[in-house]
Design a protein around this motif. Structure first.
Motif, PDB file in Angstrom:
ATOM      1  N   LYS A   1       0.846  -1.208  -0.087  1.00 35.63           N
ATOM      2  CA  LYS A   1       0.261  -0.028  -0.037  1.00 35.63           C
ATOM      3  C   LYS A   1       0.756   1.306  -0.011  1.00 35.63           C
ATOM      4  O   LYS A   1       0.736   2.251  -0.875  1.00 35.63           O
ATOM      5  CB  LYS A   1      -0.908   0.211   1.261  1.00 35.63           C
ATOM      6  CG  LYS A   1      -1.949   1.127   1.222  1.00 35.63           C
ATOM      7  CD  LYS A   1      -2.776   0.961  -0.167  1.00 35.63           C
ATOM      8  CE  LYS A   1      -4.166   1.464   0.180  1.00 35.63           C
ATOM      9  NZ  LYS A   1      -4.955   1.367  -0.965  1.00 35.63           N
ATOM     10  N   LEU A   2       1.830   1.498   0.789  1.00 41.15           N
ATOM     11  CA  LEU A   2       2.932   2.179   0.841  1.00 41.15           C
ATOM     12  C   LEU A   2       3.396   2.500  -0.691  1.00 41.15           C
ATOM     13  O   LEU A   2       3.565   3.833  -1.185  1.00 41.15           O
ATOM     14  CB  LEU A   2       3.939   2.270   1.825  1.00 41.15           C
ATOM     15  CG  LEU A   2       3.454   2.290   3.380  1.00 41.15           C
ATOM     16  CD1 LEU A   2       4.824   2.007   4.042  1.00 41.15           C
ATOM     17  CD2 LEU A   2       3.306   4.001   3.262  1.00 41.15           C
ATOM     18  N   ARG A   3       3.920   1.420  -1.243  1.00 38.50           N
ATOM     19  CA  ARG A   3       4.364   1.572  -2.750  1.00 38.50           C
ATOM     20  C   ARG A   3       3.379   2.330  -3.507  1.00 38.50           C
ATOM     21  O   ARG A   3       3.664   3.010  -4.461  1.00 38.50           O
ATOM     22  CB  ARG A   3       4.726   0.328  -3.355  1.00 38.50           C
ATOM     23  CG  ARG A   3       6.046  -0.116  -2.516  1.00 38.50           C
ATOM     24  CD  ARG A   3       6.698  -1.457  -3.027  1.00 38.50           C
ATOM     25  NE  ARG A   3       7.619  -2.144  -2.319  1.00 38.50           N
ATOM     26  CZ  ARG A   3       7.520  -3.158  -1.557  1.00 38.50           C
ATOM     27  NH1 ARG A   3       6.331  -3.689  -1.493  1.00 38.50           N
ATOM     28  NH2 ARG A   3       8.613  -3.587  -0.758  1.00 38.50           N
TER      29      ARG A   3
ATOM     30  N   ASN B   1       0.781   3.970  -2.802  1.00 35.87           N
ATOM     31  CA  ASN B   1       0.445   5.599  -2.469  1.00 35.87           C
ATOM     32  C   ASN B   1       1.543   6.439  -2.895  1.00 35.87           C
ATOM     33  O   ASN B   1       1.588   7.572  -3.315  1.00 35.87           O
ATOM     34  CB  ASN B   1       0.341   5.778  -0.773  1.00 35.87           C
ATOM     35  CG  ASN B   1      -1.122   5.351  -0.603  1.00 35.87           C
ATOM     36  OD1 ASN B   1      -2.045   4.756  -1.383  1.00 35.87           O
ATOM     37  ND2 ASN B   1      -1.372   5.045   0.601  1.00 35.87           N
ATOM     38  N   TYR B   2       3.062   5.784  -3.021  1.00 34.38           N
ATOM     39  CA  TYR B   2       3.980   6.880  -3.450  1.00 34.38           C
ATOM     40  C   TYR B   2       3.649   7.276  -5.021  1.00 34.38           C
ATOM     41  O   TYR B   2       4.142   7.965  -5.406  1.00 34.38           O
ATOM     42  CB  TYR B   2       5.119   6.032  -3.354  1.00 34.38           C
ATOM     43  CG  TYR B   2       6.009   6.632  -2.080  1.00 34.38           C
ATOM     44  CD1 TYR B   2       6.709   7.789  -1.825  1.00 34.38           C
ATOM     45  CD2 TYR B   2       5.903   5.697  -0.979  1.00 34.38           C
ATOM     46  CE1 TYR B   2       7.138   8.046  -0.710  1.00 34.38           C
ATOM     47  CE2 TYR B   2       6.484   5.957   0.284  1.00 34.38           C
ATOM     48  CZ  TYR B   2       7.233   7.196   0.310  1.00 34.38           C
ATOM     49  OH  TYR B   2       7.764   7.607   1.532  1.00 34.38           O
ATOM     50  N   ALA B   3       3.151   6.224  -5.809  1.00 28.66           N
ATOM     51  CA  ALA B   3       2.806   6.506  -6.987  1.00 28.66           C
ATOM     52  C   ALA B   3       1.407   7.319  -7.260  1.00 28.66           C
ATOM     53  O   ALA B   3       1.293   7.808  -8.488  1.00 28.66           O
ATOM     54  CB  ALA B   3       2.714   5.165  -7.734  1.00 28.66           C
ATOM     55  N   ARG B   4       0.829   7.579  -6.372  1.00 24.70           N
ATOM     56  CA  ARG B   4      -0.562   8.116  -6.502  1.00 24.70           C
ATOM     57  C   ARG B   4       0.126   9.956  -6.267  1.00 24.70           C
ATOM     58  O   ARG B   4       0.775  10.231  -5.692  1.00 24.70           O
ATOM     59  CB  ARG B   4      -1.525   7.984  -5.567  1.00 24.70           C
ATOM     60  CG  ARG B   4      -1.936   6.657  -5.749  1.00 24.70           C
ATOM     61  CD  ARG B   4      -3.116   6.534  -4.402  1.00 24.70           C
ATOM     62  NE  ARG B   4      -3.691   5.148  -4.759  1.00 24.70           N
ATOM     63  CZ  ARG B   4      -4.498   4.627  -3.758  1.00 24.70           C
ATOM     64  NH1 ARG B   4      -4.725   5.083  -2.817  1.00 24.70           N
ATOM     65  NH2 ARG B   4      -5.179   3.387  -4.184  1.00 24.70           N
ATOM     66  N   THR B   5      -1.155  10.557  -6.907  1.00 28.35           N
ATOM     67  CA  THR B   5      -1.195  12.000  -6.904  1.00 28.35           C
ATOM     68  C   THR B   5      -2.292  12.566  -6.415  1.00 28.35           C
ATOM     69  O   THR B   5      -3.438  11.971  -6.619  1.00 28.35           O
ATOM     70  CB  THR B   5      -0.602  12.848  -8.300  1.00 28.35           C
ATOM     71  OG1 THR B   5      -1.587  12.489  -9.272  1.00 28.35           O
ATOM     72  CG2 THR B   5       0.983  12.377  -8.664  1.00 28.35           C
ATOM     73  N   TRP B   6      -2.403  13.524  -5.530  1.00 33.29           N
ATOM     74  CA  TRP B   6      -3.573  14.124  -4.942  1.00 33.29           C
ATOM     75  C   TRP B   6      -3.734  15.437  -5.471  1.00 33.29           C
ATOM     76  O   TRP B   6      -2.754  16.345  -5.475  1.00 33.29           O
ATOM     77  CB  TRP B   6      -3.785  13.955  -3.513  1.00 33.29           C
ATOM     78  CG  TRP B   6      -3.907  12.328  -3.344  1.00 33.29           C
ATOM     79  CD1 TRP B   6      -5.317  11.821  -3.380  1.00 33.29           C
ATOM     80  CD2 TRP B   6      -3.050  11.402  -2.885  1.00 33.29           C
ATOM     81  NE1 TRP B   6      -4.926  10.578  -2.887  1.00 33.29           N
ATOM     82  CE2 TRP B   6      -3.676  10.362  -2.843  1.00 33.29           C
ATOM     83  CE3 TRP B   6      -1.647  11.499  -2.700  1.00 33.29           C
ATOM     84  CZ2 TRP B   6      -3.059   9.085  -2.414  1.00 33.29           C
ATOM     85  CZ3 TRP B   6      -1.082  10.261  -2.651  1.00 33.29           C
ATOM     86  CH2 TRP B   6      -1.850   8.967  -2.272  1.00 33.29           C
TER      87      TRP B   6
ATOM     88  N   SER C   1      -3.619  19.257  -4.442  1.00 31.74           N
ATOM     89  CA  SER C   1      -2.957  19.695  -3.511  1.00 31.74           C
ATOM     90  C   SER C   1      -3.747  21.065  -3.022  1.00 31.74           C
ATOM     91  O   SER C   1      -3.499  21.482  -2.099  1.00 31.74           O
ATOM     92  CB  SER C   1      -1.621  19.996  -3.468  1.00 31.74           C
ATOM     93  OG  SER C   1      -1.590  21.180  -4.689  1.00 31.74           O
TER      94      SER C   1
ATOM     95  N   THR D   1      -5.519   7.917   1.540  1.00 35.55           N
ATOM     96  CA  THR D   1      -5.533   6.469   1.505  1.00 35.55           C
ATOM     97  C   THR D   1      -6.707   5.734   1.112  1.00 35.55           C
ATOM     98  O   THR D   1      -7.931   6.494   1.527  1.00 35.55           O
ATOM     99  CB  THR D   1      -5.047   6.030   2.849  1.00 35.55           C
ATOM    100  OG1 THR D   1      -5.839   6.469   4.031  1.00 35.55           O
ATOM    101  CG2 THR D   1      -3.627   6.393   3.350  1.00 35.55           C
TER     102      THR D   1
END
Length: 140
Positions: A100-102, A104-109, A111, A139
């Motif tokens: 899940k951390l991996r 989430n690092y690939a996601r963008t939100w 800002s 998340t």
């Protein structure tokens, strides 16, 4: 008769050891036994996890801070149900967290503080429909 806690002098444990200790506690209470008044089914554990998470939120109901001992106790309840649900569901929680951390690092939100949260699952960068920005929760 009160049971003596076998963990009285234990300082630190990893997730595997905590899961084993949780299973030993539940077994010692007889909750894994057939006909237990507290059947340890995934559905019941998920409900209990949600209830305990709501108790964490309740500590913040009227303010931005919660008393540390109460918060620690409720977070421990959440963690114990999470460990048990993952274990009984055959989920390697350590691996699931790393995966899940991996992800989430690939996601963008978005800002922008004014951007509405999009309904449904958050989008990974590049998967938004044409003409729409990828927005989502941090998340999920």
């Amino acid at each position: 008769m009160l049971a003596v806690c076998p963990l009285a002098h234990t300082a630190h444990m990893d997730l595997r050891e905590l899961t084993e200790a949780m299973h030993a506690f539940v077994a010692a209470k007889g909750w894994y036994a057939a006909g237990s008044p507290r059947p340890q089914t995934p559905r019941n554990l998920a409900a209990s996890l949600s209830i305990e998470a709501a108790e964490v939120l309740e500590l913040f109901q009227w303010g931005e801070r919660a008393a540390t001992p109460e918060l620690a106790g409720e977070l421990a309840d959440v963690a114990l149900y999470l460990l048990q649900l993952a274990s009984l569901s055959g989920i390697d929680l350590e691996q699931a967290i790393l995966d899940k951390l991996r992800l989430n690092y690939a996601r963008t939100w978005d800002s922008s503080p004014d951007a509405p949260l999009s309904p449904g699952a958050p989008r990974v960068a590049g998967d938004a429909p044409a003409g729409q920005e990828a927005a989502g929760r941090a998340t999920e």
